[in-house]
Write a protein that holds these residues in place. Sequence first.
Motif, mmCIF file in Angstrom:
data_model
loop_
_atom_site.group_PDB
_atom_site.id
_atom_site.type_symbol
_atom_site.label_atom_id
_atom_site.label_comp_id
_atom_site.label_asym_id
_atom_site.label_seq_id
_atom_site.Cartn_x
_atom_site.Cartn_y
_atom_site.Cartn_z
ATOM 1 N N ASN A 127 0.822 -0.863 0.188
ATOM 2 C CA ASN A 127 0.056 -0.449 -0.101
ATOM 3 C C ASN A 127 0.924 1.481 -0.079
ATOM 4 O O ASN A 127 0.799 2.492 -0.739
ATOM 5 N N TYR A 128 2.068 0.876 0.326
ATOM 6 C CA TYR A 128 2.785 2.232 0.462
ATOM 7 C C TYR A 128 3.610 2.437 -0.908
ATOM 8 O O TYR A 128 3.444 3.547 -1.122
ATOM 9 N N ASN A 134 2.271 1.747 -3.666
ATOM 10 C CA ASN A 134 1.200 1.299 -5.253
ATOM 11 C C ASN A 134 0.231 2.355 -4.137
ATOM 12 O O ASN A 134 -0.751 2.564 -4.973
ATOM 13 N N GLY A 135 0.426 3.001 -2.848
ATOM 14 C CA GLY A 135 -0.561 4.294 -3.297
ATOM 15 C C GLY A 135 -0.720 5.583 -4.035
ATOM 16 O O GLY A 135 -0.397 5.491 -4.625
ATOM 17 N N ASP A 145 0.106 10.916 -1.638
ATOM 18 C CA ASP A 145 0.252 11.072 -0.587
ATOM 19 C C ASP A 145 0.070 10.751 0.804
ATOM 20 O O ASP A 145 0.713 10.327 1.510
ATOM 21 N N TYR A 162 -2.129 8.605 1.617
ATOM 22 C CA TYR A 162 -2.863 6.761 1.405
ATOM 23 C C TYR A 162 -1.422 6.476 1.296
ATOM 24 O O TYR A 162 -1.141 5.480 2.156
ATOM 25 N N ARG A 163 -0.050 7.260 1.387
ATOM 26 C CA ARG A 163 1.148 6.699 1.213
ATOM 27 C C ARG A 163 1.715 6.639 3.497
ATOM 28 O O ARG A 163 2.440 5.895 3.552
ATOM 29 N N GLN A 164 1.215 7.944 2.906
ATOM 30 C CA GLN A 164 1.659 8.689 4.532
ATOM 31 C C GLN A 164 0.983 7.539 5.700
ATOM 32 O O GLN A 164 1.568 7.712 6.190
ATOM 33 N N SER A 199 -0.395 4.074 4.929
ATOM 34 C CA SER A 199 0.757 3.035 4.995
ATOM 35 C C SER A 199 1.500 2.925 5.575
ATOM 36 O O SER A 199 1.913 2.193 6.619
#
Length: 125
Positions: free
Chosen positions: A89-90, A92-93, A96, A98-100, A102
């Motif tokens: 998830n991080y 392929n988020g 930004d 969503y990656r944070q 994750s």
Amino acid sequence: MKQKTISRIAISLLAIVMFIFGLYHFMYPQNLIAYLPGFLPPGNIWVYIPGAAFILAAIAFITNKQVRLAGYLLALLLFIFVVTIHLPNYLNGSSDEYRQISLINLLKDLALAAFALHIAANADN
């Protein structure tokens, strides 16, 4: 305060957190289904199994029974979460934010796994 008392308080706090995580898995499975890896067949069972594992680990830690086994299995489950859910998830988020989120979940589960390993390695049973 004695070190053993402080250690029991820390283990009890982890048990409370794991119990709440476990309850959340049973109360709100639909909120967690979206995070399941695509290679798993669909179904709530993939949310209920970790929920049960969290609750069982909490019970083991509170009752001080099978602590070593519970600690190692909890750490394994959390490492699996890191590798199969949070890291993909991080990487392929879609945003930004969503990656944070994750990354925060990845670090949280890594820290909880480390604590579970520490508990298991120092358990009497």
